[in-house]
Structures are given as structure tokens and as C-alpha cells.
Design a protein around this motif. Structure first.
Motif, short mmCIF file in Angstrom:
data_model
loop_
_atom_site.label_atom_id
_atom_site.label_comp_id
_atom_site.label_asym_id
_atom_site.label_seq_id
_atom_site.Cartn_x
_atom_site.Cartn_y
_atom_site.Cartn_z
N ARG A 91 42.76 50.21 39.31
CA ARG A 91 42.55 48.75 39.20
C ARG A 91 43.33 48.23 37.99
O ARG A 91 42.74 47.89 36.98
N ALA A 94 43.92 43.41 36.32
CA ALA A 94 42.95 42.39 35.88
C ALA A 94 43.60 41.39 34.93
O ALA A 94 43.30 40.19 34.97
N GLY A 97 45.00 38.46 36.58
CA GLY A 97 44.09 37.70 37.43
C GLY A 97 43.97 38.30 38.82
O GLY A 97 43.55 37.63 39.76
N GLN A 98 44.30 39.58 38.95
CA GLN A 98 44.29 40.26 40.24
C GLN A 98 43.38 41.49 40.18
O GLN A 98 43.73 42.57 40.65
N GLY A 99 42.20 41.30 39.62
CA GLY A 99 41.28 42.42 39.44
C GLY A 99 40.75 43.02 40.71
O GLY A 99 40.24 44.15 40.71
N ASN A 100 40.84 42.29 41.83
CA ASN A 100 40.36 42.81 43.11
C ASN A 100 41.45 43.53 43.90
O ASN A 100 41.22 43.91 45.05
N VAL A 101 42.61 43.70 43.31
CA VAL A 101 43.65 44.51 43.93
C VAL A 101 43.42 45.95 43.49
O VAL A 101 43.75 46.32 42.38
N ASN A 156 47.42 45.93 49.88
CA ASN A 156 47.98 44.80 49.15
C ASN A 156 49.45 45.11 48.86
O ASN A 156 49.81 46.26 48.62
N TRP A 158 52.84 44.18 46.53
CA TRP A 158 53.41 43.49 45.38
C TRP A 158 54.89 43.90 45.21
O TRP A 158 55.22 45.03 44.92
N GLU A 174 46.41 37.45 47.63
CA GLU A 174 46.12 37.20 46.22
C GLU A 174 44.73 37.72 45.86
O GLU A 174 43.73 37.39 46.52
N ASN A 175 44.68 38.55 44.82
CA ASN A 175 43.42 39.04 44.25
C ASN A 175 42.47 39.60 45.31
O ASN A 175 41.27 39.35 45.29
N ALA A 176 43.00 40.34 46.25
CA ALA A 176 42.20 40.90 47.34
C ALA A 176 43.00 41.98 48.03
O ALA A 176 44.16 42.23 47.70
#
Length: 218
Positions: A91, A94, A97-101, A156, A158, A174-176
Motif C-alpha cells: 500500500r 497514501a 491520496g491513493q491509499g486504497n490502491v 489498478n 498506473w 482512482e483510489n480504488a
């Protein structure tokens, strides 16, 4: 009795049918480069859509991506697909702002069409580039589960222009993460739908027979 036997036959056929492919997709805004991104704002590093499909019969994932412009080999950048097969142990985003990736395995694809999963190279025929479209096929055998069923795997994408978080241009979603699970009936559900159709048809035929006038006997 014939109606019931027909329904049972439909269930048998449905259960014997191949599992349905599952697909999910997400759109991504054009020009939404991350605010902390310091690399070149190339169109082929700007994701506009991302989809994940899983074929349970072939045990094969298909990852489809479109970009704001044609993929150009020789320019900066490559593509990383993070995969959460259940452990979700990594993880690292964060601060972006992408802590759920979250992911536990990674697929890396270069702009020249080569790719790898961990230390295993992808077969060249599994990667296809056509203009701004990138399609990557990955066998389940290269993404062994750490707890999830294949349809639950989270993906995800990137693009990045180099090493470090500042080299990541975009995230999709985004963030998921995006799973292959789709709102399609499972084979058992198809069986029940077919049974319902069979029963409805049988009932309709029965009613029509009852409603038919009797023939006069001379």
C-alpha cells in the motif's frame, strides 16, 4: 410431467454450459495528470478507460486500456498493473491520496509491447497495441491466489515515466481497485431463469389447450 422433465433438462444444460466471462470497466478523465507528477505529460501516459475481464473457462484475464493518444515506443514511460490476489500487502500510495490502491503482484508492460509478471516474461502474443489501445492477456497461472477467487482480484493501472511516486502520471481507477466481477447471472442463475421460462411456456400451452373449443361429434 413433460413440462417438469423439460425444466429438468434445461437445468442440466445450464449447469453443463461454460462459465460466463465477467467484465468490469471504468472511465478516467482526460488530462488528469497527478498534481505531484514531474514527468512529461504525454498523451499515452493519460488513461481514459480501463477494463478487466476474466474468462473462467480459459482461466485468463484480459486487461484493456485506452489512452488520450497513441502509444509511442521510444518515448518515456511504461505501465504497471497492480493486482490484489487476496493478500493486499503493498500500500505505497497514501501520500498521493491513493491509499486504497493495494496490491501483492505487479504486471509491467513496456511501450514496445513486452511485459512481465514478477520475473516471468509475458508471451509476446499476449500484449497487443493498436493506436491508443493496449490489451494485455494474463493467464491465472501467473497470478496465483493468496485468498481471493479470480473474479474478486483487484486491479489498478498506473502509467509512470520512471522510478518514484513523482513519476506516476495517473491512476485508474482512482483510489480504488477494479475487480472482474460483473452483474451477470452465474450458470446456476441462468438455470433458474431457463426453468422459469420453461414452466411459463408449459403453463401457457396448458391454458391454450383448455381454452380450445371442443370439436363437434357428428
Amino acid at each position: 410431467m413433460r413440462t417438469l422433465l423439460s425444466a429438468a433438462a434445461l437445468v442440466s444444460l445450464a449447469c453443463a454450459a461454460p462459465a460466463l466471462a465477467q467484465t468490469q470497466s471504468v472511465s478516467d478523465a482526460t488530462g488528469d495528470f497527478l498534481s505531484g507528477y514531474t514527468g512529461p505529460q504525454l498523451a499515452d501516459l493519460d488513461v481514459t478507460s480501463f477494463s478487466v475481464s476474466y474468462d473462467a473457462t480459459a482461466k485468463l484475464f484480459t486487461l484493456g486500456t485506452t489512452f488520450a493518444g497513441a502509444i509511442t515506443p521510444g518515448t518515456a514511460g511504461f505501465y504497471v498493473y497492480g493486482v490484489n490476489t487476496g493478500a493486499g500487502a503493498i500500500r505505497p500510495f497514501a501520500s498521493l491520496g491513493q491509499g486504497n490502491v493495494i496490491f501483492d503482484q505487479a504486471i509491467v508492460v513496456q511501450k514496445n509491447g513486452t511485459g512481465s509478471v514478477g520475473g516471468t516474461a509475458l508471451d509476446p502474443s499476449w500484449v497487443a497495441i493498436a493506436g491508443n489501445i493496449l490489451t494485455v492477456k494474463v493467464p491465472l497461472s501467473l497470478l496465483p491466489s493468496t485468498g481471493f477467487k479470480p473474479g474478486q482480484y483487484g486491479f489498478n493501472l498506473w502509467p509512470r515515466a520512471g522510478a518514484g511516486n513523482a513519476a506516476i502520471s495517473d491512476f485508474a481507477p482512482e483510489n480504488a481497485t477494479l475487480s472482474a466481477s460483473a452483474a451477470v447471472p452465474e450458470p446456476a442463475t441462468w438455470g433458474m431463469l431457463m426453468v422459469g421460462a420453461g414452466l411459463a411456456g408449459g403453463t401457457l400451452r396448458y391454458r391454450r389447450r383448455r381454452a380450445r373449443p371442443a370439436l363437434a361429434v357428428g
